[in-house]
Design a protein around this motif. Structure first.
Motif, PDB file in Angstrom:
ATOM      1  N   GLY A 246       0.790  -1.216   0.000  1.00 47.80           N
ATOM      2  CA  GLY A 246       0.000   0.000   0.000  1.00 47.80           C
ATOM      3  C   GLY A 246       0.823   1.266   0.000  1.00 47.80           C
ATOM      4  N   THR A 247       2.151   1.167   0.120  1.00 49.38           N
ATOM      5  CA  THR A 247       3.008   2.341   0.044  1.00 49.38           C
ATOM      6  C   THR A 247       3.367   2.594  -1.420  1.00 49.38           C
ATOM      7  OG1 THR A 247       5.107   1.159   0.140  1.00 49.38           O
ATOM      8  CG2 THR A 247       3.995   1.610   2.238  1.00 49.38           C
ATOM      9  N   PRO A 248       3.966   3.738  -1.742  1.00 51.57           N
ATOM     10  CA  PRO A 248       4.375   3.986  -3.134  1.00 51.57           C
ATOM     11  C   PRO A 248       5.362   2.952  -3.666  1.00 51.57           C
ATOM     12  CG  PRO A 248       4.371   6.036  -1.886  1.00 51.57           C
ATOM     13  CD  PRO A 248       4.136   4.931  -0.890  1.00 51.57           C
ATOM     14  N   GLU A 249       6.050   2.246  -2.758  1.00 54.22           N
ATOM     15  CA  GLU A 249       7.026   1.247  -3.192  1.00 54.22           C
ATOM     16  C   GLU A 249       6.398  -0.104  -3.484  1.00 54.22           C
ATOM     17  OE1 GLU A 249       7.347   2.957  -0.307  1.00 54.22           O
ATOM     18  OE2 GLU A 249       8.767   4.468  -1.020  1.00 54.22           O
ATOM     19  N   GLU A 250       5.080  -0.242  -3.271  1.00 58.04           N
ATOM     20  CA  GLU A 250       4.495  -1.578  -3.341  1.00 58.04           C
ATOM     21  C   GLU A 250       4.738  -2.261  -4.678  1.00 58.04           C
ATOM     22  OE1 GLU A 250      -0.173  -1.952  -4.667  1.00 58.04           O
ATOM     23  OE2 GLU A 250       0.272  -0.908  -2.817  1.00 58.04           O
ATOM     24  N   GLY A 251       4.711  -1.498  -5.769  1.00 55.32           N
ATOM     25  CA  GLY A 251       4.858  -2.121  -7.080  1.00 55.32           C
ATOM     26  C   GLY A 251       6.200  -2.766  -7.284  1.00 55.32           C
ATOM     27  N   ARG A 252       7.197  -2.366  -6.480  1.00 50.66           N
ATOM     28  CA  ARG A 252       8.514  -2.983  -6.617  1.00 50.66           C
ATOM     29  C   ARG A 252       8.835  -3.916  -5.455  1.00 50.66           C
ATOM     30  NH1 ARG A 252      13.290  -2.740  -9.227  1.00 50.66           N
ATOM     31  NH2 ARG A 252      15.123  -3.286  -7.982  1.00 50.66           N
ATOM     32  N   ASP A 253       8.550  -3.483  -4.236  1.00 53.73           N
ATOM     33  CA  ASP A 253       9.106  -4.181  -3.086  1.00 53.73           C
ATOM     34  C   ASP A 253       8.099  -4.909  -2.206  1.00 53.73           C
ATOM     35  OD1 ASP A 253      11.740  -3.557  -3.661  1.00 53.73           O
ATOM     36  OD2 ASP A 253      11.591  -1.604  -2.719  1.00 53.73           O
ATOM     37  N   GLY A 254       6.806  -4.790  -2.447  1.00 54.83           N
ATOM     38  CA  GLY A 254       5.854  -5.586  -1.700  1.00 54.83           C
ATOM     39  C   GLY A 254       6.043  -7.063  -2.006  1.00 54.83           C
ATOM     40  N   THR A 255       5.555  -7.936  -1.116  1.00 55.08           N
ATOM     41  CA  THR A 255       5.714  -9.368  -1.313  1.00 55.08           C
ATOM     42  C   THR A 255       4.356 -10.053  -1.412  1.00 55.08           C
ATOM     43  OG1 THR A 255       5.807  -9.920   1.059  1.00 55.08           O
ATOM     44  CG2 THR A 255       7.870  -9.314  -0.012  1.00 55.08           C
TER      45      THR A 255
ATOM     46  N   MET B 155       2.450 -13.093  -4.560  1.00 54.53           N
ATOM     47  CA  MET B 155       2.735 -13.792  -5.816  1.00 54.53           C
ATOM     48  C   MET B 155       3.187 -12.779  -6.859  1.00 54.53           C
ATOM     49  SD  MET B 155      -0.636 -16.227  -5.804  1.00 54.53           S
ATOM     50  CE  MET B 155      -0.325 -16.830  -7.464  1.00 54.53           C
ATOM     51  N   TRP B 156       4.156 -13.172  -7.680  1.00 55.30           N
ATOM     52  CA  TRP B 156       4.582 -12.269  -8.757  1.00 55.30           C
ATOM     53  C   TRP B 156       3.436 -11.965  -9.715  1.00 55.30           C
ATOM     54  CZ3 TRP B 156       7.974  -8.756  -9.735  1.00 55.30           C
ATOM     55  CH2 TRP B 156       9.223  -8.782  -9.122  1.00 55.30           C
ATOM     56  N   SER B 157       2.464 -12.865  -9.816  1.00 49.25           N
ATOM     57  CA  SER B 157       1.340 -12.629 -10.719  1.00 49.25           C
ATOM     58  C   SER B 157       0.278 -11.707 -10.135  1.00 49.25           C
ATOM     59  CB  SER B 157       0.683 -13.959 -11.107  1.00 49.25           C
ATOM     60  OG  SER B 157       1.488 -14.670 -12.019  1.00 49.25           O
ATOM     61  N   HIS B 158       0.465 -11.268  -8.895  1.00 49.29           N
ATOM     62  CA  HIS B 158      -0.517 -10.354  -8.310  1.00 49.29           C
ATOM     63  C   HIS B 158      -0.600  -9.085  -9.166  1.00 49.29           C
ATOM     64  CE1 HIS B 158      -2.742  -7.874  -5.521  1.00 49.29           C
ATOM     65  NE2 HIS B 158      -2.847  -8.897  -4.671  1.00 49.29           N
ATOM     66  N   PRO B 159      -1.810  -8.649  -9.531  1.00 45.62           N
ATOM     67  CA  PRO B 159      -1.921  -7.484 -10.418  1.00 45.62           C
ATOM     68  C   PRO B 159      -1.367  -6.197  -9.824  1.00 45.62           C
ATOM     69  CG  PRO B 159      -4.089  -8.184  -9.607  1.00 45.62           C
ATOM     70  CD  PRO B 159      -3.120  -9.260  -9.244  1.00 45.62           C
ATOM     71  N   ALA B 160      -1.173  -6.131  -8.510  1.00 46.44           N
ATOM     72  CA  ALA B 160      -0.616  -4.918  -7.908  1.00 46.44           C
ATOM     73  C   ALA B 160       0.784  -4.625  -8.418  1.00 46.44           C
ATOM     74  CB  ALA B 160      -0.585  -5.058  -6.382  1.00 46.44           C
ATOM     75  N   PHE B 161       1.511  -5.665  -8.870  1.00 45.01           N
ATOM     76  CA  PHE B 161       2.894  -5.470  -9.291  1.00 45.01           C
ATOM     77  C   PHE B 161       3.016  -5.209 -10.787  1.00 45.01           C
ATOM     78  CE2 PHE B 161       3.341  -8.711  -5.728  1.00 45.01           C
ATOM     79  CZ  PHE B 161       3.470  -7.731  -4.760  1.00 45.01           C
ATOM     80  N   GLY B 162       2.038  -5.650 -11.576  1.00 42.90           N
ATOM     81  CA  GLY B 162       2.094  -5.440 -13.016  1.00 42.90           C
ATOM     82  C   GLY B 162       3.295  -6.081 -13.679  1.00 42.90           C
ATOM     83  N   ARG B 163       3.770  -7.180 -13.107  1.00 46.98           N
ATOM     84  CA  ARG B 163       5.001  -7.787 -13.611  1.00 46.98           C
ATOM     85  C   ARG B 163       4.956  -9.305 -13.414  1.00 46.98           C
ATOM     86  NH1 ARG B 163      11.083  -5.812 -11.701  1.00 46.98           N
ATOM     87  NH2 ARG B 163      12.168  -6.394 -13.608  1.00 46.98           N
TER      88      ARG B 163
END
Length: 522
Positions: free
Chosen positions: A316-325, A327-335
């Motif tokens: 939920g922080t601005p870093e979530e897209g890179r450093d949250g943990t 599944m890699w397939s979680h849409p929050a990461f877009g990667r």
């Protein structure tokens, strides 16, 4: 704690680096043996008369580490060869314990055209020394204090590498079987992985089979490579934290066996490899499934997994897209991981494990018999390979499929799956056992609601059913200025170890196409 227990201060070192050994043991003198493990075990050095005293095991040691004193500092000789090194610390009676380090090439000194990245993040996730790992409180489960569901509630979201390893995980007992049903189950019989007699005698943890080097997938591949003159430089997952260009000098990079846990920095390193014209060879299953990060100067791995959204302080922080943990397939990461590997465990699953395709053939069925990877194999449409190994087993990656006008399977969407993926071969796989079956479950199903939501956009009965109908997929695709070959299964290296002629020839075809010399041994 009558045995000597210990850990090195680093996972990976270069020639000339100093390695510090932390230890605790009944007071006395001990010795340390250092051996390179490959197609042979080569004793490189023995350090005698190491003075060690008894230390305490801190509370929450799995997350906080041991904080034991340094008992030895050892400088790595300049002429030691890159590879996996076993450490064995023992007393005068010869009784001891094992740990390891990786020896990478010196800075700016790649020796080989190809590199292997040892799946040490996965080793860490499964290590239950102290009691628990990222899956469960393993020791309570083994003592019968909690059931499987109760043990999973005590899984750790942060794991320190500054501690010993559970020995059944790191150094398999003699004759330890593979984690796969050895034969299709018989009518009316519950499926069982491994060999019941061996399991009854040794009482291993259910997590001892799933990670680490010795006697497992990476070791089997390294033996094949060394016996066939394929030179490799060795890195670990944690080496990829150093910078995106660390793999750029290599024509190809291997991921072998069970490379399940990946950080954003490691993904960056593979992206950079492809932009530099390098290639990725995936002889692994369940690859890059979980997203992790390293904290406290690389001493603690954050791996909140299913609880990432609720327990990870970076969620939920601005870093979530890179450093949250999560599944890699979680849409929050877009990667999603399929962008890197072409496939995902979300669309594959288990084969010949418990009731997950418990009577499966353990073979790949060939579909695209004109694919470059099959050149010279004498394989044709509908042929099956590897059933006697088993080649398809344990964990496998796949993609949604449809049949095109030629009657051949092609990708049918899937989060991150490339449109130009070339499907070579298929086998059925499933993410969980049928909950209506009358047999005791063996495979932990995970959070099915989250899986359905991430894989197919919504948790509903139809999408849950779709999770049960996956496929192991052998495939390739172009990425950046490089290319990817994905064998789609954890068990590929066992096909090489078995001397299967089809697996061997496909492997040679991949290496040749990707610029990796064969037959150039020292």
């Amino acid at each position: 704690m009558s045995l000597p227990w210990f850990y090195p201060d680093r996972v990976s070192v270069a020639p000339g680096d100093e390695l510090a050994i932390h230890a605790s043991a009944p007071p006395g003198l001990y010795h340390l043996k250092i051996s390179r493990v490959g197609s042979t075990n080569e004793l490189k050095s023995t350090v005698e008369d190491i003075v060690i005293d008894q230390g305490e095991i801190p509370a929450n040691v799995e997350s906080c580490g041991c904080s034991w004193p340094v008992v030895l500092r050892f400088t790595i000789p300049a002429d030691w060869k890159t590879g996996y090194y076993d450490l064995y610390l023992a007393g005068a009676d010869g009784e001891g314990t094992h740990h390891f380090f990786n020896l990478k090439p010196g800075p700016g000194k790649p020796r080989a055209r190809a590199a292997i990245v040892l799946a040490t993040n996965t080793y860490q996730a499964y290590n239950y020394w102290g009691g628990a790992n990222s899956y469960a409180h393993v020791e309570k489960l083994m003592r019968g204090e909690v059931d499987a569901a109760g043990s999973e509630q005590e899984a750790k979201g942060r794991l320190s590498r500054m501690r010993p390893y559970a020995q059944g995980l790191l150094m398999p007992r003699l004759g330890q079987p593979r984690l796969v049903n050895p034969a299709p189950r018989e009518l009316g019989m519950a499926a069982h992985p491994a060999t019941p007699e061996w399991m009854a005698e040794h009482q291993p943890s259910p997590y001892d089979f799933s990670a680490c080097f010795v006697g497992k997938w990476e070791h089997a591949f390294v033996c094949w490579a060394e016996e066939n003159g394929v030179e490799l430089d060795y890195f670990t997952d944690q080496d990829l934290e150093a910078g995106a260009g660390i793999l750029d000098p290599y024509r190809a990079v291997f991921l072998v066996g069970h490379s399940e846990y990946w950080s954003a920095s490691a993904r960056d390193a593979i992206d950079s490899l492809h932009e530099a014209g390098g290639n990725l060879i995936v002889f692994s299953g369940n690859t890059a499934y979980w997203k992790i990060r390293w904290e406290e100067d690389g001493q603690v791995m954050a791996v909140h997994k299913w609880r990432g959204e609720s327990d990870d302080p970076l969620w939920g922080t601005p870093e979530e897209g890179r450093d949250g943990t999560h599944m890699w397939s979680h849409p929050a990461f877009g990667r999603p991981e399929a962008e890197m590997t072409g496939l995902s465990f979300l669309y594959g699953g288990y084969h010949r494990l418990g009731l997950c395709v418990g009577r499966g053939s353990a073979a790949y069925t060939i579909y695209d018999d004109k694919h470059w990877a099959l050149e010279g194999t004498d394989l044709y449409y509908g042929d099956c390979i590897g059933g006697d190994i088993p080649l398809v087993g344990y964990e496998n990656d796949g993609c949604p499929i449809r049949v095109d006008r030629r009657g051949l399977p092609v990708p049918d969407g899937g989060f991150g799956v490339p449109d130009d993926l070339s499907i070579i071969a298929l086998a059925p796989a499933t993410l969980f056992e049928d909950p209506a079956a009358p047999y005791p479950p063996i495979v932990p199903p995970g959070d099915i609601a989250i899986l359905a939501r991430i894989a197919h956009g919504e948790d509903n009965p139809v999408n849950r059913e779709r999770l049960q109908h996956g496929h192991a997929v052998m495939a390739s695709f172009r990425r950046g200025n490089g290319e990817v070959f994905n064998a789609g299964t954890t068990e590929w290296a066992h096909g090489l170890a078995a001397g299967d002629p089809y697996v061997d020839r496909i492997t040679r075809n991949v290496l040749t196409r990707f610029g990796v010399p064969i037959g150039a041994a020292d």
